[in-house]
Design a protein around this motif. Structure first.
Motif, PDB file in Angstrom:
ATOM      1  N   SER A  52       8.858   1.946  -2.109  1.00 48.77           N
ATOM      2  CA  SER A  52       9.972   1.432  -1.302  1.00 48.77           C
ATOM      3  C   SER A  52       9.588   1.047   0.115  1.00 48.77           C
ATOM      4  N   ALA A  53       8.344   0.792   0.355  1.00 51.25           N
ATOM      5  CA  ALA A  53       7.929   0.246   1.649  1.00 51.25           C
ATOM      6  C   ALA A  53       7.778  -1.273   1.466  1.00 51.25           C
ATOM      7  N   ALA A  54       6.649  -1.829   1.840  1.00 50.69           N
ATOM      8  CA  ALA A  54       6.441  -3.268   1.702  1.00 50.69           C
ATOM      9  C   ALA A  54       6.489  -3.686   0.233  1.00 50.69           C
ATOM     10  N   THR A  55       7.123  -4.819  -0.034  1.00 48.17           N
ATOM     11  CA  THR A  55       7.254  -5.265  -1.430  1.00 48.17           C
ATOM     12  C   THR A  55       5.958  -5.841  -1.971  1.00 48.17           C
ATOM     13  N   LEU A  56       5.081  -6.325  -1.103  1.00 47.66           N
ATOM     14  CA  LEU A  56       3.765  -6.798  -1.554  1.00 47.66           C
ATOM     15  C   LEU A  56       2.774  -5.676  -1.289  1.00 47.66           C
ATOM     16  N   VAL A  57       2.210  -5.171  -2.354  1.00 49.50           N
ATOM     17  CA  VAL A  57       1.338  -4.010  -2.263  1.00 49.50           C
ATOM     18  C   VAL A  57      -0.099  -4.429  -2.552  1.00 49.50           C
ATOM     19  N   GLU A  66       3.518  -7.425  -6.528  1.00 49.57           N
ATOM     20  CA  GLU A  66       4.723  -7.689  -5.760  1.00 49.57           C
ATOM     21  C   GLU A  66       5.935  -7.102  -6.455  1.00 49.57           C
ATOM     22  N   PHE A  67       6.672  -6.279  -5.738  1.00 46.88           N
ATOM     23  CA  PHE A  67       7.904  -5.696  -6.257  1.00 46.88           C
ATOM     24  C   PHE A  67       9.036  -6.699  -6.057  1.00 46.88           C
ATOM     25  N   LYS A  68       9.658  -7.113  -7.154  1.00 51.62           N
ATOM     26  CA  LYS A  68      10.782  -8.051  -7.076  1.00 51.62           C
ATOM     27  C   LYS A  68      11.989  -7.407  -7.724  1.00 51.62           C
TER      28      LYS A  68
END
Lengths: 115, 112
Positions: A52-57, A66-68
């Motif tokens: 739940s931090a940056a969406t691109l890990v 990438e969390f979408k």
């Protein structure tokens, strides 16, 4: 209930070409998601994690994901495949709801890298 | 730093024989411990987890049992192995408050 679906059981790419390993998740809550790699008869190595931090890990060995949330996806990518990337890859969601934090694994994607 | 050990690395056992797989963690206290199995051609499945000494939760009914006699020791056992118990067994640990698990090198079990 939480679950993950890895859309491809096998992926083949040529060395030097991009890698895309697809993962969709199902979760009623904000999920924690992971990608692990397993080489033959070896344990699991963490590539990267989303919590739940940056969406691109960005992870190790040039991998990123990438969390979408709108697509409930967490696809793993790498710009240029190397022969040493040939392995099995697992997408994982952590059950943060029950307090056990047990891992729920996808069925895995076997990546083959062609010379 | 923390390390996790599993032994043996490989094991070949006849059907009906007993089983004992051991997992130990070094460099940490009060870890949550997990046993997973990876059957041939299948994904990983959680078998047992433990939040403390003597506390074991089973995820699926099966021919196996687990015990935690010490804080950093987790044992997977069976009284009589079945062919279907063959697979790759992985132990993992996690610290409370952290949702990342760390895996051991695994044990390859073949039941003949």
């Amino acid at each position: 209930a939480q679950s993950v679906t890895q859309l491809d059981s096998h992926v083949s790419v040529s060395e030097g070409t991009p890698v895309l390993l697809r993962c969709n998740y199902s979760s009623s809550y904000s999920p924690s998601l992971f990608w692990y790699v397993q080489h033959p008869n070896k344990g699991l190595q963490l590539l990267l994690k989303y919590t739940s931090a940056a969406t691109l890990v960005k992870g190790i060995n040039g991998f990123e994901a990438e969390f979408k949330k709108s697509e409930t996806s967490f696809h793993l990518t790498k710009p240029s495949a190397h022969m040493s990337d040939a392995a099995e890859y697992f997408c994982v969601v952590s059950d943060n709801v029950s307090g056990t934090y047990k891992y729920i694994f996808g069925t895995g994607t076997r990546l083959k890298v062609l010379a | 730093s923390q390390t996790i050990h599993q032994w043996p690395a490989t094991l070949v056992q006849p059907v009906g024989s007993p089983l004992s797989l051991e997992c130990t963690v070094e460099g940490t206290s009060n870890p949550n411990l997990y046993w997973y199995r990876q059957a041939a051609g299948r994904g990983l499945q959680l078998l047992f987890y433990s939040v403390g000494i003597g506390q074991i939760s089973s995820e699926v009914p099966q021919n196996l049992s687990a015990s935690r006699p010490q804080d950093r020791q987790f044992i997977l056992s069976s009284k009589k192995l079945l062919l279907s118990d063959s697979g790759f067994y992985l132990c993992a640990w996690r610290l409370a408050g952290n949702n990342e698990q760390f895996f051991g090198p695994g044990t390859r079990l073949t039941v003949l």
